[in-house]
Scaffold this motif. Structure first.
Motif, PDB file in Angstrom:
ATOM      1  N   PHE A  64      -0.143  12.985 -10.380  1.00  0.00           N
ATOM      2  CA  PHE A  64      -1.618  12.385 -10.900  1.00  0.00           C
ATOM      3  C   PHE A  64      -1.104  11.410 -11.645  1.00  0.00           C
ATOM      4  N   TRP A  65      -2.060  10.305 -11.581  1.00  0.00           N
ATOM      5  CA  TRP A  65      -1.745   8.879 -11.955  1.00  0.00           C
ATOM      6  C   TRP A  65      -2.225   9.067 -13.747  1.00  0.00           C
ATOM      7  N   THR A  66      -1.346   8.361 -14.405  1.00  0.00           N
ATOM      8  CA  THR A  66      -1.216   8.264 -15.727  1.00  0.00           C
ATOM      9  C   THR A  66      -1.371   6.795 -16.158  1.00  0.00           C
ATOM     10  N   LYS A  67      -1.855   6.581 -17.129  1.00  0.00           N
ATOM     11  CA  LYS A  67      -1.699   5.117 -17.777  1.00  0.00           C
ATOM     12  C   LYS A  67      -0.457   4.492 -17.992  1.00  0.00           C
ATOM     13  N   ALA A  68       0.731   5.540 -18.246  1.00  0.00           N
ATOM     14  CA  ALA A  68       1.972   5.146 -18.378  1.00  0.00           C
ATOM     15  C   ALA A  68       2.623   4.781 -17.098  1.00  0.00           C
ATOM     16  N   ALA A  69       2.326   5.313 -16.027  1.00  0.00           N
ATOM     17  CA  ALA A  69       2.776   4.771 -14.945  1.00  0.00           C
ATOM     18  C   ALA A  69       2.047   3.659 -14.379  1.00  0.00           C
ATOM     19  N   GLU A  70       1.034   3.343 -14.599  1.00  0.00           N
ATOM     20  CA  GLU A  70       0.205   2.131 -14.423  1.00  0.00           C
ATOM     21  C   GLU A  70       1.073   0.983 -15.286  1.00  0.00           C
ATOM     22  N   SER A  71       1.482   1.252 -16.619  1.00  0.00           N
ATOM     23  CA  SER A  71       2.124   0.114 -17.296  1.00  0.00           C
ATOM     24  C   SER A  71       3.423  -0.092 -16.606  1.00  0.00           C
ATOM     25  N   ALA A  72       4.206   0.932 -16.102  1.00  0.00           N
ATOM     26  CA  ALA A  72       5.314   0.671 -15.395  1.00  0.00           C
ATOM     27  C   ALA A  72       5.105  -0.032 -14.374  1.00  0.00           C
ATOM     28  N   LEU A  73       3.980   0.030 -13.537  1.00  0.00           N
ATOM     29  CA  LEU A  73       3.726  -0.661 -12.062  1.00  0.00           C
ATOM     30  C   LEU A  73       3.383  -2.087 -12.435  1.00  0.00           C
ATOM     31  N   LEU A  91       0.825  -1.318   0.091  1.00  0.00           N
ATOM     32  CA  LEU A  91       0.023   0.112   0.112  1.00  0.00           C
ATOM     33  C   LEU A  91       0.863   1.304  -0.039  1.00  0.00           C
ATOM     34  N   LEU A  92       0.737   2.011  -0.993  1.00  0.00           N
ATOM     35  CA  LEU A  92       1.478   3.254  -1.239  1.00  0.00           C
ATOM     36  C   LEU A  92       0.715   4.522  -1.553  1.00  0.00           C
ATOM     37  N   GLY A  93       1.087   5.657  -0.852  1.00  0.00           N
ATOM     38  CA  GLY A  93       0.487   6.679  -1.577  1.00  0.00           C
ATOM     39  C   GLY A  93       1.391   7.055  -2.573  1.00  0.00           C
ATOM     40  N   LEU A  94       0.509   7.946  -3.681  1.00  0.00           N
ATOM     41  CA  LEU A  94       1.501   8.577  -4.768  1.00  0.00           C
ATOM     42  C   LEU A  94       2.658   9.231  -4.305  1.00  0.00           C
ATOM     43  N   ASP A  95       2.414   9.924  -3.348  1.00  0.00           N
ATOM     44  CA  ASP A  95       3.749  10.866  -2.766  1.00  0.00           C
ATOM     45  C   ASP A  95       4.848  10.035  -2.279  1.00  0.00           C
ATOM     46  N   GLU A  96       4.839   8.712  -2.103  1.00  0.00           N
ATOM     47  CA  GLU A  96       5.653   7.683  -1.781  1.00  0.00           C
ATOM     48  C   GLU A  96       6.398   7.288  -2.704  1.00  0.00           C
ATOM     49  N   LEU A  97       5.757   7.392  -4.117  1.00  0.00           N
ATOM     50  CA  LEU A  97       6.572   6.736  -5.066  1.00  0.00           C
ATOM     51  C   LEU A  97       7.731   7.106  -5.623  1.00  0.00           C
ATOM     52  N   PRO A  98       8.355   8.433  -5.688  1.00  0.00           N
ATOM     53  CA  PRO A  98       9.412   8.819  -5.919  1.00  0.00           C
ATOM     54  C   PRO A  98      10.525   8.096  -5.028  1.00  0.00           C
ATOM     55  N   ALA A  99      10.367   7.843  -3.875  1.00  0.00           N
ATOM     56  CA  ALA A  99      11.150   6.983  -2.877  1.00  0.00           C
ATOM     57  C   ALA A  99      11.385   5.575  -3.177  1.00  0.00           C
ATOM     58  N   ARG A 100      10.054   4.893  -3.390  1.00  0.00           N
ATOM     59  CA  ARG A 100       9.833   3.505  -3.419  1.00  0.00           C
ATOM     60  C   ARG A 100       9.791   3.074  -4.821  1.00  0.00           C
ATOM     61  N   LEU A 101       9.214   3.676  -5.804  1.00  0.00           N
ATOM     62  CA  LEU A 101       9.282   3.317  -7.010  1.00  0.00           C
ATOM     63  C   LEU A 101       9.425   4.432  -8.005  1.00  0.00           C
ATOM     64  N   PRO A 102      10.556   4.807  -8.229  1.00  0.00           N
ATOM     65  CA  PRO A 102      10.844   6.038  -9.011  1.00  0.00           C
ATOM     66  C   PRO A 102      10.671   5.980 -10.546  1.00  0.00           C
ATOM     67  N   GLU A 103      10.513   4.502 -10.956  1.00  0.00           N
ATOM     68  CA  GLU A 103      10.337   4.471 -12.559  1.00  0.00           C
ATOM     69  C   GLU A 103       8.894   4.559 -12.679  1.00  0.00           C
ATOM     70  N   VAL A 104       7.963   4.390 -11.834  1.00  0.00           N
ATOM     71  CA  VAL A 104       6.615   4.741 -11.653  1.00  0.00           C
ATOM     72  C   VAL A 104       6.385   6.166 -11.442  1.00  0.00           C
ATOM     73  N   ASN A 138       8.160   8.714 -12.032  1.00  0.00           N
ATOM     74  CA  ASN A 138       8.650   9.382 -13.049  1.00  0.00           C
ATOM     75  C   ASN A 138       7.655   9.593 -14.328  1.00  0.00           C
ATOM     76  N   LEU A 139       6.645   8.945 -14.278  1.00  0.00           N
ATOM     77  CA  LEU A 139       5.564   8.934 -15.258  1.00  0.00           C
ATOM     78  C   LEU A 139       4.194   9.577 -14.798  1.00  0.00           C
ATOM     79  N   LEU A 140       4.292  10.018 -13.683  1.00  0.00           N
ATOM     80  CA  LEU A 140       3.118  10.531 -13.043  1.00  0.00           C
ATOM     81  C   LEU A 140       2.871  12.107 -13.650  1.00  0.00           C
ATOM     82  N   GLU A 141       1.872  12.601 -13.949  1.00  0.00           N
ATOM     83  CA  GLU A 141       1.538  13.850 -14.716  1.00  0.00           C
ATOM     84  C   GLU A 141       1.855  14.838 -13.275  1.00  0.00           C
ATOM     85  N   GLU A 142       2.664  15.763 -13.748  1.00  0.00           N
ATOM     86  CA  GLU A 142       3.055  16.944 -12.784  1.00  0.00           C
ATOM     87  C   GLU A 142       3.568  16.040 -11.533  1.00  0.00           C
TER      88      GLU A 142
END
Length: 594
Positions: free
Chosen positions: A575-584, A553-566, A568-572
């Protein structure tokens, strides 16, 4: 976002086993076995069923209520969950993986759908995630009620460019959009169940001009017309209108005391509707508060009460829980023509220049209401947002700073923490001295209803959006329904038309569906995610990916530290994107989770 690739999709093979969260009773201790989902054989569809892969499922606060109440929840009442456990989760995006033989002409393997969970069959609610198994499983069946229900098929084709998470969030967004699409229907409704109460009024000529334009829209129906033994000329008009519609008619002559007794209304409800209630109750004369209370109690799901009022009423104990869950509408008028009660009832659509009060708006649904109001072509002139948590109000302020809004709309934020209701009322009145055109009550506290009700402007609507339990009554001055045309409505769930409308807006980018997503998790995290929703750990929505069971369980604000490859694909960066979901999915999806 255009040009983004779809999430990597493995072969649409069906595994022998699937993970599923069964709820066996109240409390998280009764969710699953030993705090984990169960490994069960993957169900096989009959010729008239589908097997779907659950791609994403949002967590609704209703899921928290189900866990808290177990079989005491209104939609599970009396069910033996030990023998027949519930599978929660009704905010569903899914993909078809097996098609029953009789459905081959309608569905294909690989088709994506969003689910309208509010299923009805034969007029009976069989909601997905309640009566029918929901989405907190990796693979599940879509059964006959959802495929051949009262509204046909309760699946809506999902555009490929929407991410799984966006598709799952269409359902809660549709509930928000639906709350602004409420409008009075013709009263009384043709070929339905009517109760008409007519006192003896020799000096007053009551009317119901709506009767003249009623046309049959189905077969059957019953009209129960109770009148004073001394007569009322309008009785004949109701009888003739019902006969013209080929409805059954029952007239009942009563003494004045009997006609005004709540016991009569309760008896007629049981005798002529089997306890289900009347679709329309038309109450003439000068009803007592006790009679009005009884009439509200006697309404069926979606029922309308219209009444005349010519003198101040004592407060009426209104079942605000039923107004929400059963979508009741109560209307009053000082006119001799009771049809004016409907005429002076506005829709809940937002209009330019009006004012909107969002009470208890710091959570995910409040975010959606604020987003929706500001996204309108002609938004309200003033929006006041109320919550008791400053950090949640800060999140809304930040949301506005990022997304921007029409400068013609003033947005005010008010922290009600620790403020007595009477002082809250004074502060909110000061922000809009002439009252609010519409108040959206997202607070489940009954006292909130009585606090904001007097803040409506003439013709204003108080919409009970939050789920106050059925049976909870709040004393309200219904005189204002007649003298100032105030209206009290309930909004719960959405229709197929609402879902289709919302899905179209999401597909076109006109509705910022993904901007309310705050956290993601795999199927194994469901208990933790439910606790997070209960504790308001995240400001926005939480979405579970059932086929990524090991995703924490991860907040989107935790992704830079936990899943940087995901991240990096957030909008701004937020905000969630389909590209971020693909990487996930590339990171976590396993060809065999077992």
């Amino acid at each position: 976002m255009s040009g983004e690739s779809a999430p990597p999709d493995p072969e649409l093979r069906v595994p022998e086993y699937t993970l599923r969260w069964n709820l066996y009773g109240a409390g998280l201790a009764n969710l699953g076995r030993a705090g984990k989902p169960e490994r069960v054989p993957t169900p096989q569809p009959t010729p008239t069923q589908l097997l779907v892969r659950m791609d994403a499922v949002g967590i609704c606060y209703s899921d928290v209520k189900i866990v808290r109440l177990g079989n005491q929840h209104p939609k599970l009442f009396g069910r033996d969950l030990r023998k027949h456990p519930a599978v929660m989760g009704h905010e569903i995006a899914c993909t078809v993986v097996q098609v029953g033989d009789a459905l081959q002409h309608r569905f294909r393997v690989g088709d994506r759908y969003v689910v309208q969970a509010d299923v009805y069959l034969g007029g009976k609610n069989m909601a997905i995630g309640y009566a029918l198994d929901g989405g907190f499983t990796q693979y599940g069946l879509i059964t006959e009620p959802a495929l051949f229900g009262d509204d046909g098929c309760y699946l809506l084709p999902c555009p490929e460019h929407l991410s799984y998470a966006e598709a799952a969030l269409v359902e809660p967004w549709a509930c928000v959009v639906a709350s602004y699409r409420l409008a009075p229907r013709p009263t009384p409704r043709p070929n339905a169940r009517w109760l008409v109460l007519l006192p003896h009024t020799p000096e007053v000529h009551y009317r119901c001009r709506a009767l003249e334009s009623l046309q049959p829209d189905s077969e059957g129906g019953v009209a129960v017309v109770a009148h004073d033994t001394r007569g009322n000329a309008l009785c004949k008009a109701f009888v003739q209108a019902a006969q013209r519609l080929d409805m059954m008619v029952h007239t009942l002559a009563c003494s004045p005391d009997r006609l005004g007794s709540p016991e009569l209304v309760s008896m007629l409800k049981a005798q002529y509707t089997g306890g289900e209630g009347f679709d329309d109750i038309l109450l003439f004369g000068e009803p007592s508060s006790a009679l009005l209370e009884a009439c509200i109690n006697a309404l069926a799901y979606g029922g309308h009460l219209s009444f005349t009022c010519h003198r101040p009423l004592a407060p009426v104990a209104v079942d605000v829980g039923r107004l929400h869950y059963d979508r009741l509408m109560v209307m009053g008028t000082t006119s001799w023509d009771i049809s004016d009660a409907q005429t002076h009832t506005r829709s809940t659509a937002l209009s330019e220049g009006e004012s909107l009060l969002l009470l208890g708006a710091g959570g995910p649904m409040g975010q959606m209401h604020l987003h929706y109001a500001l996204s309108q072509p002609d938004p309200p002139a003033r929006i006041v947002v109320v919550d008791r948590h400053e950090e949640r109000l800060d999140a809304l302020r930040s949301m506005l700073a990022v997304s921007g809004h029409n400068p013609s709309t003033e947005v005010f934020f008010y922290n009600a923490a620790g403020v007595p209701p009477e002082h809250q009322q004074e502060a909110l009145h000061a922000l809009r001295p002439f009252g609010y055109s519409q108040i959206m009550c997202l607070s489940s506290a009954p006292e909130a209803v009585s606090m904001v009700y007097p803040l409506l402007s003439d013709g204003g609507v108080l919409n009970l959006f939050a789920g106050i339990p059925r049976g909870v009554k709040v004393p309200l001055d219904l005189t204002l329904f007649a003298t100032r045309h105030l209206r009290l409505m309930g909004s719960s769930g959405s229709s197929m038309a609402d879902m289709a409308h919302c899905l179209r807006l999401a597909s076109e980018g006109a509705l910022p569906v993904r901007r309310v997503l705050s956290a993601i998790g795999g199927l194994n995290t469901l208990p933790e995610a439910i606790r997070a929703v209960l504790e308001h750990r995240y400001s926005g929505k939480v979405v579970i990916f059932p086929n990524l069971p090991t995703l924490p369980l991860l907040g989107l604000d935790e992704l830079p530290a936990r899943l940087p490859e995901v991240a990096n694909l957030l909008e701004e960066g937020r905000f969630w994107t389909k590209a971020a979901e693909s990487a996930l999915f590339c990171r976590f999806r396993s060809s065999d989770p077992f």
